[in-house]
Design an enzyme around this catalytic site. Structure first.
Site, PDB file in Angstrom:
ATOM      1  N   TYR A  99       0.841  -1.208   0.000  1.00  0.00           N
ATOM      2  CA  TYR A  99       0.000   0.000   0.000  1.00  0.00           C
ATOM      3  C   TYR A  99       0.876   1.259   0.000  1.00  0.00           C
ATOM      4  CZ  TYR A  99      -3.348   3.431   1.993  1.00  0.00           C
ATOM      5  OH  TYR A  99      -4.125   4.541   2.239  1.00  0.00           O
ATOM      6  N   LYS A 129       1.106   4.230  -2.785  1.00  0.00           N
ATOM      7  CA  LYS A 129       0.764   5.617  -2.455  1.00  0.00           C
ATOM      8  C   LYS A 129       1.978   6.539  -2.591  1.00  0.00           C
ATOM      9  CE  LYS A 129      -3.664   5.457  -1.224  1.00  0.00           C
ATOM     10  NZ  LYS A 129      -4.699   6.301  -1.874  1.00  0.00           N
TER      11      LYS A 129
HETATM   12  P1  NAP Z   1     -13.563   4.244   1.802  1.00  0.00           P
HETATM   13  O1  NAP Z   1     -14.549   4.720   2.799  1.00  0.00           O
HETATM   14  O2  NAP Z   1     -13.296   2.767   1.687  1.00  0.00           O
HETATM   15  O3  NAP Z   1     -13.958   4.814   0.367  1.00  0.00           O
HETATM   16  C1  NAP Z   1     -13.262   4.443  -0.780  1.00  0.00           C
HETATM   17  C2  NAP Z   1     -14.225   4.407  -1.940  1.00  0.00           C
HETATM   18  O4  NAP Z   1     -13.470   4.067  -3.110  1.00  0.00           O
HETATM   19  C3  NAP Z   1     -15.306   3.309  -1.771  1.00  0.00           C
HETATM   20  O5  NAP Z   1     -16.561   3.809  -2.157  1.00  0.00           O
HETATM   21  C4  NAP Z   1     -14.814   2.237  -2.718  1.00  0.00           C
HETATM   22  O6  NAP Z   1     -15.856   1.456  -3.263  1.00  0.00           O
HETATM   23  C5  NAP Z   1     -14.169   3.044  -3.806  1.00  0.00           C
HETATM   24  N1  NAP Z   1     -13.245   2.234  -4.583  1.00  0.00           N
HETATM   25  C6  NAP Z   1     -12.384   1.298  -4.121  1.00  0.00           C
HETATM   26  N2  NAP Z   1     -11.732   0.719  -5.144  1.00  0.00           N
HETATM   27  C7  NAP Z   1     -12.191   1.314  -6.263  1.00  0.00           C
HETATM   28  C8  NAP Z   1     -11.888   1.151  -7.631  1.00  0.00           C
HETATM   29  N3  NAP Z   1     -11.012   0.224  -8.046  1.00  0.00           N
HETATM   30  N4  NAP Z   1     -12.531   1.922  -8.549  1.00  0.00           N
HETATM   31  C9  NAP Z   1     -13.460   2.831  -8.142  1.00  0.00           C
HETATM   32  N5  NAP Z   1     -13.780   3.037  -6.851  1.00  0.00           N
HETATM   33  C10 NAP Z   1     -13.158   2.269  -5.925  1.00  0.00           C
HETATM   34  O7  NAP Z   1     -12.122   4.899   2.059  1.00  0.00           O
HETATM   35  P2  NAP Z   1     -11.643   6.335   2.625  1.00  0.00           P
HETATM   36  O8  NAP Z   1     -11.109   6.110   3.989  1.00  0.00           O
HETATM   37  O9  NAP Z   1     -12.672   7.362   2.356  1.00  0.00           O
HETATM   38  O10 NAP Z   1     -10.373   6.550   1.682  1.00  0.00           O
HETATM   39  C11 NAP Z   1     -10.349   7.427   0.571  1.00  0.00           C
HETATM   40  C12 NAP Z   1      -8.891   7.581   0.131  1.00  0.00           C
HETATM   41  O11 NAP Z   1      -8.130   8.113   1.212  1.00  0.00           O
HETATM   42  C13 NAP Z   1      -8.233   6.254  -0.253  1.00  0.00           C
HETATM   43  O12 NAP Z   1      -7.409   6.447  -1.369  1.00  0.00           O
HETATM   44  C14 NAP Z   1      -7.395   5.923   0.973  1.00  0.00           C
HETATM   45  O13 NAP Z   1      -6.264   5.112   0.660  1.00  0.00           O
HETATM   46  C15 NAP Z   1      -6.991   7.312   1.422  1.00  0.00           C
HETATM   47  N6  NAP Z   1      -6.609   7.371   2.838  1.00  0.00           N
HETATM   48  C16 NAP Z   1      -7.545   7.271   3.836  1.00  0.00           C
HETATM   49  C17 NAP Z   1      -7.138   7.343   5.163  1.00  0.00           C
HETATM   50  C18 NAP Z   1      -8.108   7.275   6.310  1.00  0.00           C
HETATM   51  O14 NAP Z   1      -7.679   7.489   7.445  1.00  0.00           O
HETATM   52  N7  NAP Z   1      -9.377   7.013   6.079  1.00  0.00           N
HETATM   53  C19 NAP Z   1      -5.783   7.494   5.478  1.00  0.00           C
HETATM   54  C20 NAP Z   1      -4.865   7.568   4.440  1.00  0.00           C
HETATM   55  C21 NAP Z   1      -5.297   7.507   3.125  1.00  0.00           C
HETATM   56  P3  NAP Z   1     -16.201   0.029  -2.583  1.00  0.00           P
HETATM   57  O15 NAP Z   1     -16.750   0.367  -1.237  1.00  0.00           O
HETATM   58  O16 NAP Z   1     -17.163  -0.592  -3.516  1.00  0.00           O
HETATM   59  O17 NAP Z   1     -14.890  -0.713  -2.499  1.00  0.00           O
END
Ligand code: NAP
Length: 251
Positions: free
Chosen positions: A154, A158
């Site tokens: 991961y 990233k």
């Molecule tokens: P989340 O709640 O899991 O939302 C991610 C969304 O992306 C989900 O709706 C998911 O759909 C969709 N998705 C996943 N794979 C996909 C694909 N191949 N094509 C199109 N859509 C896809 O995650 P989040 O926490 O909001 O994270 C958003 C971003 O922030 C991510 O890139 C994550 O790595 C980054 N991030 C988050 C955190 C944190 O603390 N939350 C920290 C560091 C980085 P499904 O539900 O159908 O899979």
């Protein structure tokens, strides 16, 4: 905003992406909510619509599939106009002991978290070049500051996104296009709660929040606020930057 601009938010159906889509729609972008999950994309586009903002759902699209991305961007261009704003937010997390990371795990991380943004940029940048104006924000991760055990695949993907951001910023700057990355840290979303449920955080979200310098977990709206600025007209002199939004957990 002086002229109508369309923005595409990937992973817009949940968590951080949902907050960004709502915020950009409020800011006046005609917003395309792209997600693998069709119902989630439709829900968020509906929320925008309920508030009187212009938005469409682009559901069932996997950002790791170039043909699907190209078709999605064509649809957004037809329905909302040239794609002048792009937020590469869709991502998947991974947690595996290094020696247990298989080729499939590795490839999936790179496909979604790095190739996805690459395909989306290649599909949308021509519109921005034609307009002489564009905004790209890539959502990376605070783990790229620090590294993270059991997440080598991961963090590698990233970190590649951070490199893509910096290089594209230099290449596209002369065309009026800015490219920045927000590495979020510890934001309360379904992804974070999923990691908590699987016991991968080494404690609860609340326990970690109490130890954070600002004494709380991040909110999706915290990321959306920074993104709103980077997508704005007034952020035209900010490009190639890593804008950490992490409550001081990484400095
Ligand atoms: P989340 O709640 O899991 O939302 C991610 C969304 O992306 C989900 O709706 C998911 O759909 C969709 N998705 C996943 N794979 C996909 C694909 N191949 N094509 C199109 N859509 C896809 O995650 P989040 O926490 O909001 O994270 C958003 C971003 O922030 C991510 O890139 C994550 O790595 C980054 N991030 C988050 C955190 C944190 O603390 N939350 C920290 C560091 C980085 P499904 O539900 O159908 O899979």
């Amino acid at each position: 905003m002086s002229r109508r601009r369309a923005a595409l938010v990937t992973g817009g159906g949940s968590g951080i992406g949902r907050a960004i889509a709502l915020r950009l729609a409020e800011d006046g972008f005609a917003t395309a909510v792209l997600d693998l999950d069709t119902e989630a994309a439709e829900r968020v586009a509906g929320e925008c619509d309920d508030k009187g903002y212009e938005a469409i759902a682009v559901g069932g699209v996997d950002v790791s599939d170039r043909a699907q991305v190209d078709a999605a961007v064509r649809r957004v261009r037809t329905e909302l106009g040239p794609v002048l704003g792009l937020v590469n937010n869709a991502g998947v997390t991974g947690f595996k002991e290094f020696l247990r990371i298989t080729d499939e795990h590795w490839d999936r991380q790179l496909a979604v978290n790095l190739s996805g943004p690459f395909y989306c940029c290649q599909a949308a940048v021509p519109d921005m070049v034609d307009a002489g104006w564009g905004r790209i924000v890539n959502i990376s991760s605070s783990s790229t500051h620090s590294g993270q055990p059991y997440m080598a695949h991961y963090v590698a993907a990233k970190s590649g996104l951070v490199g893509l951001t910096k290089s594209l910023a230099l290449e596209l700057g002369p065309r009026g296009i800015t490219v920045n990355t927000i590495p979020p840290g510890f934001v309360d979303t379904p992804m974070l709660r999923g990691s908590e449920r699987r016991g991968l955080l080494g404690g609860s979200v609340d326990e970690h929040a109490r130890l954070s310098p600002v004494r709380r977990a991040g909110r999706p709206a915290d990321i959306a606020a920074a993104c709103s600025y980077l997508m704005s007209e007034e952020a035209g002199y900010v490009t190639g930057q890593v804008i950490g939004v992490n409550g001081g957990r990484n400095t």
